[in-house]
Write a protein that holds these residues in place. Structure first.
Motif, PDB file in Angstrom:
ATOM      1  N   SER A  55       0.989  -1.639  -0.056  1.00 51.46           N
ATOM      2  CA  SER A  55      -0.074  -0.067   0.514  1.00 51.46           C
ATOM      3  C   SER A  55       0.688   0.945  -0.340  1.00 51.46           C
ATOM      4  O   SER A  55       2.386   1.411   0.107  1.00 51.46           O
ATOM      5  CB  SER A  55      -0.476  -0.571   1.532  1.00 51.46           C
ATOM      6  OG  SER A  55      -0.375   0.241   2.246  1.00 51.46           O
ATOM      7  N   GLN A  56      -0.286   2.680   0.164  1.00 51.84           N
ATOM      8  CA  GLN A  56       0.558   3.324  -0.180  1.00 51.84           C
ATOM      9  C   GLN A  56       1.077   3.445   1.310  1.00 51.84           C
ATOM     10  O   GLN A  56       0.714   3.952   2.437  1.00 51.84           O
ATOM     11  CB  GLN A  56       0.167   4.959  -0.604  1.00 51.84           C
ATOM     12  CG  GLN A  56      -0.897   4.990  -1.937  1.00 51.84           C
ATOM     13  CD  GLN A  56       0.288   5.046  -2.796  1.00 51.84           C
ATOM     14  OE1 GLN A  56       1.633   5.668  -2.330  1.00 51.84           O
ATOM     15  NE2 GLN A  56      -0.052   4.104  -3.854  1.00 51.84           N
ATOM     16  N   GLY A  60       0.010   9.927  -1.099  1.00 46.51           N
ATOM     17  CA  GLY A  60       0.357  10.798  -1.863  1.00 46.51           C
ATOM     18  C   GLY A  60       1.709  10.618  -2.698  1.00 46.51           C
ATOM     19  O   GLY A  60       2.039  10.338  -3.136  1.00 46.51           O
ATOM     20  N   GLU A  61       2.492   9.574  -1.870  1.00 46.48           N
ATOM     21  CA  GLU A  61       3.819   8.693  -1.541  1.00 46.48           C
ATOM     22  C   GLU A  61       3.696   7.383  -2.697  1.00 46.48           C
ATOM     23  O   GLU A  61       2.495   6.345  -1.789  1.00 46.48           O
ATOM     24  CB  GLU A  61       4.011   8.680  -0.655  1.00 46.48           C
ATOM     25  CG  GLU A  61       5.894   7.697  -0.530  1.00 46.48           C
ATOM     26  CD  GLU A  61       6.516   7.806   0.660  1.00 46.48           C
ATOM     27  OE1 GLU A  61       7.923   8.295   1.039  1.00 46.48           O
ATOM     28  OE2 GLU A  61       6.195   7.778   1.659  1.00 46.48           O
ATOM     29  N   GLY A  91      11.181   8.379  -8.073  1.00 46.41           N
ATOM     30  CA  GLY A  91      10.272   8.501  -6.723  1.00 46.41           C
ATOM     31  C   GLY A  91      10.011   8.006  -6.162  1.00 46.41           C
ATOM     32  O   GLY A  91       8.895   8.551  -5.154  1.00 46.41           O
ATOM     33  N   VAL A  92       9.669   6.265  -6.443  1.00 45.88           N
ATOM     34  CA  VAL A  92       9.093   5.770  -6.081  1.00 45.88           C
ATOM     35  C   VAL A  92      10.006   4.898  -4.665  1.00 45.88           C
ATOM     36  O   VAL A  92      11.061   4.612  -5.179  1.00 45.88           O
ATOM     37  CB  VAL A  92       8.865   4.469  -7.201  1.00 45.88           C
ATOM     38  CG1 VAL A  92       8.346   3.393  -5.968  1.00 45.88           C
ATOM     39  CG2 VAL A  92       7.683   4.963  -8.355  1.00 45.88           C
ATOM     40  N   LYS A  93       9.219   4.694  -3.268  1.00 50.18           N
ATOM     41  CA  LYS A  93       9.818   4.301  -2.278  1.00 50.18           C
ATOM     42  C   LYS A  93      10.214   2.711  -2.336  1.00 50.18           C
ATOM     43  O   LYS A  93       8.836   2.627  -3.025  1.00 50.18           O
ATOM     44  CB  LYS A  93       9.115   5.179  -0.884  1.00 50.18           C
ATOM     45  CG  LYS A  93       9.005   6.159  -1.250  1.00 50.18           C
ATOM     46  CD  LYS A  93      11.119   7.054  -0.522  1.00 50.18           C
ATOM     47  CE  LYS A  93      10.455   7.939  -0.446  1.00 50.18           C
ATOM     48  NZ  LYS A  93      12.820   9.047  -0.241  1.00 50.18           N
ATOM     49  N   GLU A 356       2.689  -0.837 -12.237  1.00 53.59           N
ATOM     50  CA  GLU A 356       2.924   0.248 -13.192  1.00 53.59           C
ATOM     51  C   GLU A 356       4.370   0.983 -12.464  1.00 53.59           C
ATOM     52  O   GLU A 356       5.994   0.733 -12.443  1.00 53.59           O
ATOM     53  CB  GLU A 356       2.601   1.059 -13.733  1.00 53.59           C
ATOM     54  CG  GLU A 356       1.724   1.426 -14.200  1.00 53.59           C
ATOM     55  CD  GLU A 356       2.478   0.746 -15.967  1.00 53.59           C
ATOM     56  OE1 GLU A 356       3.141   1.220 -16.101  1.00 53.59           O
ATOM     57  OE2 GLU A 356       0.818   0.158 -15.959  1.00 53.59           O
ATOM     58  N   ASN A 357       4.403   0.639 -10.723  1.00 57.84           N
ATOM     59  CA  ASN A 357       6.160   1.565 -10.217  1.00 57.84           C
ATOM     60  C   ASN A 357       6.908  -0.187 -10.320  1.00 57.84           C
ATOM     61  O   ASN A 357       8.225   0.156 -10.361  1.00 57.84           O
ATOM     62  CB  ASN A 357       5.275   1.444  -8.600  1.00 57.84           C
ATOM     63  CG  ASN A 357       5.570   3.413  -9.454  1.00 57.84           C
ATOM     64  OD1 ASN A 357       5.096   3.401 -10.207  1.00 57.84           O
ATOM     65  ND2 ASN A 357       4.333   4.031  -8.285  1.00 57.84           N
TER      66      ASN A 357
END
Length: 456
Positions: A55-56, A60-61, A91-93, A356-357
């Motif tokens: 999950s996020q 927004g992250e 920008g993807v953790k 996608e990420n």
């Protein structure tokens, strides 16, 4: 390195039983949630979050969770460093979880069978292809941006191994391909100018080396009653032009001439011509490497990449400076110079909420630029064809050029959902053939009859 291979092979049967149990009982989503944001090398569960890993992380992250074994050559934290670079650029953790292979395998198969969505990129072993495909556990990668470039640029054996039903499901991250190496000094001492290219030449050269007292045997291989033995028998069958199944999945083991010729050659080589070390029947990979390093044999038919370095390490080898990698593997003709590949890949679970990420991460961590950095920094074998002719890499590893030539003809193990039952039958019955307890013809008939019963 060798120990981890044996643990991996032993674990496969346990995992199959576990997955079957989970599917049959129709269990719900795993109660295990996310791990700590730090990567871990232990087999123990990390501290749990209060939310699913996939999950996020915050509002927004963007965040993904990656579950992979640690590369056995990565003693410098290379993968961790590159993952943090990916975070910086995308920008993807990334929550990177590294564990021993057997722990990763257990987590992945539990999560897949339960239909959970905790992970976005997971380990995809070469032995899981058919089972994962049958259960629709993975996301096909063909439609993602850059997938065609990867499929066209990677070694074809790696792409083929993780493709099934016309779809591409995994991008290799660990290229565990085997290669034909030989003792050049021994051949020169015997007046032989080039390494053998065919099985007939293996026999011919081996007998010359024995007669001149240069080698005790031409080669030793691993044919015990274990998965290791199945690997080596499969290679031999492929290199004689044989196969267990036809293109439609029908059993042909009892009628395929290549299968019969391979087993007859090995049976005679062990019992009549005696140019194959009889210890092959009980030896594992570590044992056959040690025999080669002692200088008792001239040929290592399917050596893993690290054998070259060990052969030139005076602390473990008596043949320092004597080893070469041939520009081809052994076969009966130009079409059968096959090598075996046992790679591992990255894949995206069909249940991931961040596909996608997840693909962005896979694409970054399998790019040609990344692959070259990995090869330069930790010496890992490339997955990209072009890198086997890269000047910077060849300065460090000139023998990789011939690795690349052999790898063009790499093939994996059969893609069947009942592989463990298949392997159990093969390893027992083939050894009966090799020790001369049963004829090749009778043994193959017995194997086919048993396999047909499993398939019913």
């Amino acid at each position: 390195m060798l120990k981890s291979r044996f643990v991996k092979l032993f674990t496969l049967m346990t995992i199959v039983l576990l997955v079957a149990s989970l599917i049959l009982t129709g269990c719900g989503k795993s109660s295990e949630t996310g791990d700590s944001s730090k990567s871990t090398d232990s087999g123990q569960p990390a501290q749990q979050d209060t939310q699913d890993s996939g999950s996020q992380a915050t509002s927004g992250e963007q965040k993904i969770t990656v579950l992979l074994p640690k590369h056995e050559m990565d003693t410098k934290g290379f993968w961790e460093k590159e993952t943090r670079q990916f975070e910086s650029e995308s920008g993807v953790k990334v929550e990177l979880i590294n564990m021993a292979w057997e722990n990763v395998a257990e987590r992945v198969t539990q999560e897949m069978a339960a239909g959970g969505s905790s992970y976005d990129v997971v380990e995809f072993d070469n032995a899981w292809v058919a089972k994962f495909n049958k259960n629709n556990w993975l996301e096909p990668l063909d439609g993602y941006e850059g997938a065609d470039e990867i499929k066209n640029g990677l070694l074809s054996g790696l792409v083929n191994k993780f493709s099934i039903g016309g779809k591409f499901y995994g991008v290799a991250w660990n290229n565990d391909t085997r290669f034909f190496m030989y003792n050049k000094k021994m051949l020169e001492d015997a007046g032989i100018s080039k390494p053998p290219k065919t099985w007939a030449e293996v026999k011919e050269y081996s007998k010359i080396l024995q007669e001149k007292g240069i080698a005790k045997y031409g080669f030793i291989d691993a044919y015990p009653q274990s998965q290791v033995g199945v690997n080596e028998i499969t290679y031999a069958i492929y290199s004689f032009g044989g196969n267990y199944f036809d293109e439609n999945g029908n059993l042909i083991i009892a009628s395929d001439p290549g299968v019969k010729n391979a087993l007859e050659f090995l049976q005679k080589g062990l019992n009549e011509d005696k140019f194959i070390d009889p210890a092959s029947l009980t030896s594992d990979y570590e044992a056959i490497a040690n025999v080669f390093f002692k200088g008792d044999t001239a040929f290592f038919l399917q050596a893993w990449p690290g054998v070259y370095a060990y052969a030139n390490d005076p602390s473990v080898s008596q043949i320092v400076g004597q080893i070469e990698v041939a520009p081809y593997a052994i076969g009966v003709d130009e079409k059968t110079n096959i090598v075996l590949t046992l790679p591992e890949a990255m894949a995206i679970p069909a249940t991931s909420k961040n596909k996608e990420n997840a693909w962005k991460y896979i694409r970054y961590m399998s790019s040609k630029e990344f692959d070259k950095r990995k090869a330069l920094e930790i010496g890992a074998l490339p997955i990209w064809k072009e890198l086997y002719n890269d000047p910077d890499l060849l300065k460090l590893y000139p023998y990789w050029e011939n690795f690349g030539k052999q790898a063009e003809n790499a093939r994996g193990l059969p893609d069947i959902t009942w592989y463990d039952q298949f392997a159990n039958i093969i390893q027992v019955e083939v050894q009966n053939i090799l020790i001369g307890q049963t004829s090749v013809e009778d043994g193959l008939k017995s194997i086919e009859e048993q396999l047909k019963r499993v398939m019913e």
